[in-house]
Write an enzyme that holds these catalytic residues in place. Structure first.
Site, short mmCIF file in Angstrom:
data_model
loop_
_atom_site.label_atom_id
_atom_site.label_comp_id
_atom_site.label_asym_id
_atom_site.label_seq_id
_atom_site.Cartn_x
_atom_site.Cartn_y
_atom_site.Cartn_z
N ASP A 135 -0.23 -4.64 -3.78
CA ASP A 135 0.02 -4.17 -2.43
C ASP A 135 0.59 -5.28 -1.55
O ASP A 135 0.45 -6.47 -1.86
CB ASP A 135 -1.27 -3.65 -1.80
N LYS A 138 2.60 -0.47 0.39
CA LYS A 138 2.52 0.76 1.19
C LYS A 138 2.02 0.34 2.57
O LYS A 138 0.85 -0.01 2.73
CB LYS A 138 1.58 1.78 0.57
N MET A 191 -6.26 1.09 11.01
CA MET A 191 -4.97 1.75 11.23
C MET A 191 -4.91 2.46 12.58
O MET A 191 -4.42 3.58 12.69
CB MET A 191 -4.67 2.72 10.08
#
Length: 251
Positions: free
Chosen positions: A36, A58, A170
Site C-alpha cells: 500500500d 489505494k 478518513m
C-alpha cells in the site's frame, strides 16, 4: 508447484519499530510484496534482495489500483507457489479491506493468514499523550470511518450520545459534517478535539482544538490526510502544551 500462501500484514502507520516480530519475520521470507501507499521505506528495507515489490496503492482522492487487480495478483502469485505478503499500513483488518481480501482468497482455495498491526487511531493518541480510555472520562473507544463505500456516514448523533472516545479515520474532507453531526447529537461546542496527521512518522503534525473550532483550525493549520481526528474528554489529558484559547489542559 504447490500452492503458496498469502499473509495480510499490518505494519502500523509509520514507525517500523512498532511492528510485531511476526510481521518482520513474514516480510523477511516473502517472495512477493503487494504494498500500500502509506508503507514507509524503513519497512520496505526488510524485504529480501530478490523479493518482488509491487506497489498497489489505494488513496482517497487519488488514482488507485483497482481491488479486482490486487485480488488477481494475490491469486496468481499464490497459485504459482509463492509466499505473498499483502502489506498494509495500520492494521489489515481495520478499514484496510483485509476482510474482503481474506474471504475472496479463501473462496479461491488459497491459504490466508492475518498478521495484525497497530492502528493509526491508537498511535495518534499515544503520540500526543492521550489515553483512549480513562475511568474518569469515558466508557470505551469507537474506531469510526467517516468515508463509507456507499457515500453514507456514521450516525454522528448516536456516537455523540455514546460516551465513547471517537477515533475518526478518513474524515479530513468532512470536518464540517462531523462537527455538525456531533453537536446536533449533544456534544458541547467546547468538547476537546485533536487532529494528528502522519502519526508516528517524522512528518507528524498535530492540532489541539475544540469541536466548534475543528474545521477552521484544521484548515488554518494546513492539515490533511492521512490523519486521525480524536474527539472526547480524554483529549484534555494530552501531554502537549499547545492549547487554544478557552481550552485548558486537565490536571
Amino acid at each position: 508447484m504447490n500452492a503458496g500462501k498469502v499473509w495480510l500484514v499490518g505494519v502500523g502507520p509509520g514507525d517500523a519499530e512498532l511492528m510485531t516480530l511476526k510481521a518482520a519475520r513474514v516480510l523477511g521470507v516473502a517472495d512477493v510484496w503487494l504494498v500500500d501507499d502509506l508503507v514507509g521505506d524503513d519497512v520496505l528495507a526488510l524485504a529480501r534482495a530478490d523479493a518482488r515489490l509491487v506497489r498497489v496503492g489505494k488513496r482517497g482522492g487519488c488514482r488507485s489500483t483497482p481491488q479486482s487487480f490486487i485480488n488477481r495478483l494475490m491469486l496468481r502469485h499464490a497459485r504459482q507457489g509463492r509466499r505473498v505478503a499483502r502489506v498494509k499500513g495500520g492494521d489489515a483488518m481495520l478499514f484496510g479491506r483485509g476482510g474482503e481480501e481474506a474471504a475472496w482468497l479463501r473462496a479461491a482455495g488459497i491459504e490466508v493468514e492475518v498478521v495484525n498491526g497497530l492502528t493509526a487511531g491508537m498511535l495518534a493518541a499515544t503520540a500526543i499523550g492521550v489515553p483512549l480510555t480513562h475511568r474518569d472520562c469515558c466508557r470505551g473507544v469507537a474506531f469510526v470511518t467517516a468515508h463509507a463505500q456507499d457515500g453514507g456516514e456514521p450516525d454522528w448523533a448516536a456516537l455523540a450520545r455514546s460516551g465513547l472516545t471517537l477515533a475518526i479515520y478518513m474524515g479530513m474532507k468532512r470536518l464540517d459534517r462531523i462537527r455538525d453531526g456531533l453537536m446536533a447529537g449533544g456534544l458541547p461546542a467546547t468538547t476537546p478535539v485533536a487532529v494528528v496527521q502522519s502519526a508516528s512518522t517524522p512528518n507528524q503534525q498535530q492540532l489541539l482544538t475544540t469541536l466548534a473550532q475543528l474545521p477552521a483550525q484544521a484548515l488554518a493549520a494546513g492539515l490533511g490526510s492521512p490523519a486521525i481526528v480524536l474527539v472526547g474528554d480524554v483529549v484534555a489529558l494530552s501531554s502537549l502544551a499547545e492549547w487554544p484559547d478557552g481550552l485548558s489542559r486537565a490536571a
